[in-house]
Design an enzyme around this catalytic site. Structure first.
Site, PDB file in Angstrom:
ATOM      1  N   GLU A 116       0.898  -1.208  -0.110  1.00  0.00           N
ATOM      2  CA  GLU A 116       0.102   0.072  -0.034  1.00  0.00           C
ATOM      3  C   GLU A 116       0.714   1.295   0.017  1.00  0.00           C
ATOM      4  OE1 GLU A 116      -4.095  -1.506   1.775  1.00  0.00           O
ATOM      5  OE2 GLU A 116      -2.820  -1.099   3.470  1.00  0.00           O
ATOM      6  N   CYS A 129       3.581   8.315   1.426  1.00  0.00           N
ATOM      7  CA  CYS A 129       3.904   7.391   2.289  1.00  0.00           C
ATOM      8  C   CYS A 129       4.462   6.195   1.639  1.00  0.00           C
ATOM      9  CB  CYS A 129       3.086   7.498   3.484  1.00  0.00           C
ATOM     10  SG  CYS A 129       3.454   6.012   4.753  1.00  0.00           S
ATOM     11  N   CYS A 143       0.888  -2.434  15.621  1.00  0.00           N
ATOM     12  CA  CYS A 143       1.039  -2.292  14.109  1.00  0.00           C
ATOM     13  C   CYS A 143       0.244  -3.266  13.220  1.00  0.00           C
ATOM     14  CB  CYS A 143       2.382  -1.924  13.903  1.00  0.00           C
ATOM     15  SG  CYS A 143       2.768  -1.645  12.079  1.00  0.00           S
ATOM     16  N   CYS A 370      -1.558   6.036   9.974  1.00  0.00           N
ATOM     17  CA  CYS A 370      -0.502   5.251  10.298  1.00  0.00           C
ATOM     18  C   CYS A 370      -0.508   3.825  10.926  1.00  0.00           C
ATOM     19  CB  CYS A 370       0.348   6.112  11.145  1.00  0.00           C
ATOM     20  SG  CYS A 370       1.118   7.476  10.747  1.00  0.00           S
TER      21      CYS A 370
END
Ligand code: SAH
Ligand code: SF4
Length: 395
Positions: A116, A129, A143, A370
């Site tokens: 991604e 990003c 995460c 994030c």
């Protein structure tokens, strides 16, 4: 360093030359590798360097994928390039656009793997990003990427290819022979904060970022590129020496006990070892601070004592502390800290003289924030129980 067993990255590697119709991809090659490739097809040594510069401009400044458009190369050379080489970037599988304008792309790379990429528009910049690995060998307990078992390093072509793909989508390749003014760029900054640990794929990340910074490449200033690491201590100095971009560190805790649980690489290189490497990180200008990323997890790492400890720990390091409200994902074992706790924490850091911005979650509605990235094609998922056991929390 603690005596714990080393975390050995178990990473699949792919050969640099992906054999698509037997052609070699020019994207991602270092200048030197391309020079050698050109000499290999008979370009005279004396000319090769100049030809590399020309080809780089066509590929990276003007976004051309077709050799026939490279009009300052002879027809014969164009034909030869066509025969042996290709200009290939990852394929976009899907694109989602958030209410706030954030774009999330799913791109497919060789072997059918997917990663991604997120584009975040802001008033004064546009940040891309990018990912450095499919998944991540590390298993930070907060995460989403860390729950993905399948891991492979991206090639330099796949890393810089994400930038090229985004420029395609933003439609911002300048007309050949011209360049966009820096201040008008839609894609003005790159952060290596997507999937993966960039310092476990050092060489490919370096080669790709060299292209991003090159005056005949993507032409971004090194100060517009930030590499985020969870703390691969032996590679930190090399990041300054060989890439020269800005550094962000996923700090996230103020005691080894808590950091061991949140960022397990801490068992290998603990807080003290990490800080030592950061103190030695060479900086060319005083304004270049190291960004400490700190995810705000309710009642785990967000107390006032933590804030005071953090200030003590980073003493002497030119730093900025980015507070990241935890972004939830399905099965995540933590909660986001309350606004009150986040602000109380930020105030303590701020009063000690450090910038302590609270990162605004972007693209949450499309799972682009994030730590929410994880490719859906991956089948071997960890169970919620496993995640909680690793995080050391009970449901
Ligand atoms: N592997 C690198 C870069 C990718 S992660 C690293 O860990 O630094 C980018 C940032 O997002 C890191 O600071 C990471 O700790 C943080 N992050 C991961 N999961 C998160 C979540 N669920 N919510 C908020 N931030 C998260
Ligand atoms: Fe990997 Fe970074 Fe996620 Fe940790 S936070 S699992 S190092 S991507």
């Amino acid at each position: 360093m603690t005596a714990n067993a080393p975390i050995t990255p178990d990473i699949l590697t792919v050969p640099r030359k992906e054999a698509e119709a037997g052609k070699t991809n020019l994207v991602g090659m270092t200048r030197d590798a391309m020079r050698q490739a050109l000499v290999g097809i008979g370009v005279p040594e004396k000319q090769a360097k100049m030809r590399v510069g020309q080809i780089w401009q066509w590929i990276y400044q003007w976004g051309k994928r077709d050799f026939s458009e490279m009009t300052n190369l002879s027809k014969a050379l164009r034909a030869q390039l066509e025969e042996g080489f290709e200009i290939a970037i990852p394929e976009v599988v899907s694109k989602q656009v958030s209410e706030d304008g954030t774009r999330k792309y799913l791109v497919r790379i060789a072997g059918g793997h997917e990663v991604e990429v997120v584009y975040i528009p802001e008033t004064d910049r546009g940040t891309l990003c990018i990912s450095s690995q499919v998944g991540c060998t590390l298993t930070c307990s907060f995460c989403h990427t860390g729950t993905q078992k399948l891991v492979r390093n991206l090639t330099a072509a796949e890393i810089i290819g994400q930038v090229m793909m985004a420029r395609d989508d933003l439609d911002e390749w300048p007309v050949p022979g011209t360049r966009n003014p820096d201040e008008a760029r839609l894609l003005s900054n790159i952060v290596l904060m997507g999937m993966g640990e960039p310092l476990y794929n050092f060489d490919n990340v370096r080669d790709a970022m060299k292209i991003a910074m090159d005056p005949e490449g993507i032409q971004l200033s090194r100060r517009r590129i930030t590499l985020s690491t969870s703390g691969v201590v032996p590679e930190i100095a090399r990041t300054a020496q060989e890439i020269g971009c800005l550094l962000a560190v996923s700090f996230h805790a103020t005691t080894d006990e808590v950091r061991d649980k949140l960022v397990p690489i801490n068992k290998r290189w603990n807080i003290e070892a990490l800080l030592e490497a950061l103190r030695a990180y060479p900086r060319l200008a005083n304004s270049e601070r190291i960004t400490f990323e700190y995810v705000m997890l309710d009642h785990v790492n967000d107390s006032k004592e933590d804030a005071h400890r953090l200030v003590k720990l980073i003493e002497g390091i030119p730093a900025k502390i980015n507070l990241i409200p935890f972004n939830e994902w399905p099965g995540s074992p933590y909660q986001r800290s309350s606004n009150n706790r986040i602000h109380a924490f930020a105030d303590i850091i701020h009063d000690a003289g450090y910038a302590s911005p609270i990162r605004k979650p972007r693209g949450e509605d499309i799972m682009a924030a994030c730590g929410q990235l994880k490719s859906a094609t991956e089948r071997a998922r960890k169970s919620r129980k496993q995640i909680e056991a690793e995080a050391g929390v009970k449901s």
